[in-house]
Enzyme design. Structure first.
Site, PDB file in Angstrom:
ATOM      1  NE  ARG A  92      -3.663  -0.207   2.349  1.00  0.00           N
ATOM      2  CZ  ARG A  92      -4.161  -0.849   3.412  1.00  0.00           C
ATOM      3  NH1 ARG A  92      -3.916  -0.414   4.629  1.00  0.00           N
ATOM      4  NH2 ARG A  92      -4.876  -1.945   3.240  1.00  0.00           N
ATOM      5  NE  ARG A 135      -3.123   1.450   9.438  1.00  0.00           N
ATOM      6  CZ  ARG A 135      -3.917   0.419   9.169  1.00  0.00           C
ATOM      7  NH1 ARG A 135      -4.696   0.434   8.100  1.00  0.00           N
ATOM      8  NH2 ARG A 135      -3.925  -0.648   9.957  1.00  0.00           N
ATOM      9  CE  LYS A 140      -8.474  -0.461  11.213  1.00  0.00           C
ATOM     10  NZ  LYS A 140      -8.817  -1.282  10.039  1.00  0.00           N
ATOM     11  CE  LYS A 191      -8.638   2.861   8.696  1.00  0.00           C
ATOM     12  NZ  LYS A 191      -9.685   2.045   8.032  1.00  0.00           N
ATOM     13  CB  CYS A 196     -13.472  -4.417   0.856  1.00  0.00           C
ATOM     14  SG  CYS A 196     -14.154  -6.048   1.208  1.00  0.00           S
ATOM     15  CB  CYS A 203      -8.912  -9.926   2.086  1.00  0.00           C
ATOM     16  SG  CYS A 203      -9.060  -9.379   3.806  1.00  0.00           S
ATOM     17  CB  CYS A 206     -14.937  -9.733   6.874  1.00  0.00           C
ATOM     18  SG  CYS A 206     -13.778  -8.369   7.115  1.00  0.00           S
ATOM     19  CB  CYS A 215     -11.928  -2.291   4.412  1.00  0.00           C
ATOM     20  SG  CYS A 215     -10.832  -3.102   5.602  1.00  0.00           S
TER      21      CYS A 215
END
Length: 565
Positions: A78, A147, A211, A213, A430, A436, A475, A479
């Site tokens: 990424r 991020r 994380k 954001k 996603c 994934c 899931c 995301c």
């Protein structure tokens, strides 16, 4: 200090971070191990801070296991891109790297970043060096740090865009890990540090609990879904100038099936700050999360749980105390929609920007639509343009005087103009299967076909032009921000999805579970009578999400704690 920490009370990853020597781990040894296509287990965690996820081909997993072969390991890379802006040179480099070392495609993410998929271990270092050659990098694109910082995407839509974009970069630089590990491991640079205490002045040795954001929005558009961010800044314009920002805190989309203590949450507006106070506010809130965030249970480690566990008033008081000044009262603002506005738009500077739809964010060529080739030609011929990745997996060819040249190239390859339904325009998926490791079901590979079948129903009721936000994930980790969609589909198992209804076009309301574990036929059968009702009984200008709440198909989810799968 190591002996003073009771590691048994913390999540396993806390010790991995502590022992990593500021994100070095044993990555160098793992990369040089010729026996396996994988890296060491602990390094799979540390590599995320470097922008890398280890994955494997789940489509071939059973066959390889029967043949007594290890999974077909490869890596996702990424690329950090604050504010989403790339130069034509950077676009061409990413295009070439995708062909040479990845699976031949580029993925545009919901955080305005690039992803390369399918890079094998022996090519990781060369690929990352190629990324850095054009002044891009991958550090902090993943991991327990701040991020990629998002910002409003289209420069033609606001005179404040340039200031907001610059601010996104400043926040990103300020909160980027300072460890020299990235440069040592990937770029073969030996960097000297005078003392270990200076290595990570913000993050320390164990970084954040989870994380983090950040996104910046410019009303009336909420294209970054600012309330989904741990920390958000809403630009306030007064008399044509940037007066400052309303500050939001505590957003987050992730949750876990079967665990009611996890839930998506919208951020709260906690005050207003001046432009010159933004970095201080961002660092302060990151430091509060670093100190108070849950390091025992990673499923409850985001800022949203820190706020809910301690209380919003406590949080606001803690922010003001650490700032040394009080945030001002929030200023008024108004969002009219999230998502992207497609087509050409001319900015106040006279330059043109074209917002293109990129299905699933996947830049590739197909027999009918040669998107990757077209964008390569644009980058080669229109050198004054900017390539801006949006927060909705789309692309803006921006700030160009060569509108006719761009249009000619795109038309030649059947890219634009395009006839799209309102539903497809507002779709996000996603990656999910086959790469994934967290996915229970398909998303990117499946949603386009499902949208086509839903479009047949919409056509029957003359609703094809109605803009309805639909998002699918494999899931519940969120995301693709599915919990803000008017129609959210979250994978439970292969071929089965939970259906959520009742988000809105502004990104200011969570949706609500309507039906569980539906097959495709059941999804279509469930939605059809609701669309029929909507076509017949919607009020003028009423969005689909607002309609299903008014007609009591679902109850409004008022706060995250009320959300249930």
């Amino acid at each position: 200090m190591n002996q003073q920490i009771d590691w048994s009370k913390l999540s396993q990853l806390e010790k991995i971070k502590y022992d990593s020597n500021y994100l070095r781990g044993t990555l160098t040894d793992s990369l040089g191990d010729p026996v396996t296509g994988a890296i060491a287990d602990s390094d799979t965690q540390i590599s995320k801070f470097h922008g890398i996820y280890q994955q494997f081909d789940r489509d071939t997993e059973k066959e390889r296991k029967r043949s007594k072969l290890e999974p077909a390991f490869f890596f996702l890379i990424r690329v950090r891109l604050p504010g989403g802006i790339a130069t034509p040179q950077q676009w061409l480099q990413m295009d070439e790297l995708a062909d040479r070392y990845a699976n031949g495609t580029l993925k545009l993410t919901t955080r305005q970043a690039f992803q390369l998929h399918g890079v094998i271990k022996k090519n990781l270092k060369t690929t990352i060096q190629g990324i850095n050659e054009v002044l891009l990098d991958t550090i902090a694109a993943c991991g327990d740090v701040n991020r990629n910082v998002m910002s409003h995407a289209n420069p033609a839509e606001s005179a404040l865009h340039a200031q907001v974009y610059e601010l996104a970069g400043e926040i990103s630089r300020h909160l980027t890990p300072q460890t020299p590990a990235y440069h040592e491991i990937w770029l073969d640079k030996q960097l000297l540090v005078s003392s270990k205490e200076e290595i990570e002045p913000i993050y320390g040795r164990t970084y954040l609990p989870r994380k983090f954001k950040i996104g910046i929005a410019i009303p009336p558009y909420n294209d970054v879904d600012v309330f989904s961010q741990d920390l958000g800044f809403i630009a306030i314009e007064e008399k044509g100038e940037l007066a400052g920002f309303n500050v939001t805190a505590g957003g987050g989309m992730g949750s876990t099936f079967g665990n009611p203590n996890t839930y998506p949450r919208l951020g709260d507006v906690i005050g207003f700050c001046r432009p010159d106070q933004v970095l201080k506010v961002a660092e302060t809130i990151v430091l509060i999360q670093k100190e108070y965030g849950n390091r025992q249970d990673r499923k409850r480690a985001r800022l949203k749980y820190t706020i809910d566990d301690h209380g919003l008033e406590w949080f606001k008081q803690e922010v003001n105390k650490r700032l040394g000044f009080e945030l001002e009262s929030p200023r008024s603002f108004r969002f009219i929609r999230n998502g992207d506005r497609y087509g050409w738009k001319q900015g106040t500077d006279g330059k043109w920007s074209l917002n293109l739809f990129v299905e699933g964010g996947r830049v590739k060529d197909t027999p009918s639509l040669r998107l990757k080739t077209a964008l390569r030609e644009v980058a080669q011929q229109v050198t004054d343009a900017k390539f801006i990745l949006t927060g909705n997996q789309n692309l803006i060819i921006a700030n160009t005087d060569k509108k006719e040249t761009v249009a000619k190239i795109l038309k030649k390859h059947n890219v634009w103009p395009a006839t799209l339904s309102g539903l497809r325009k507002n779709s996000i998926a996603c990656v999910a299967l086959n790469t994934c490791g967290l996915a229970f079901a398909e998303a990117e590979r499946y949603l386009p076909a499902l949208v086509g079948k839903i479009e047949s129903i919409l056509k029957e009721y003359d609703l094809l032009k109605e803009e309805i936000v639909i998002r699918m994930t494999g899931c519940p980790n969120g995301c693709g921000r599915p919990y803000l969609a008017e129609i959210g589909l979250i994978g439970k198992s292969v071929g089965h999805y939970n259906l959520y209804l009742g988000g809105n076009k502004k990104g200011t309301r969570l949706n609500t579970l309507y039906r569980e574990t539906l097959t495709e036929d059941e999804i279509l059968e469930t939605l059809k009578p609701i669309f029929a009702d909507y076509a017949k009984n919607k009020k003028s200008g009423e969005g689909f999400g607002d309609f299903v709440i008014r007609k009591k198909y679902v109850k409004e989810t008022v706060q995250g704690k009320d959300f249930r799968h």
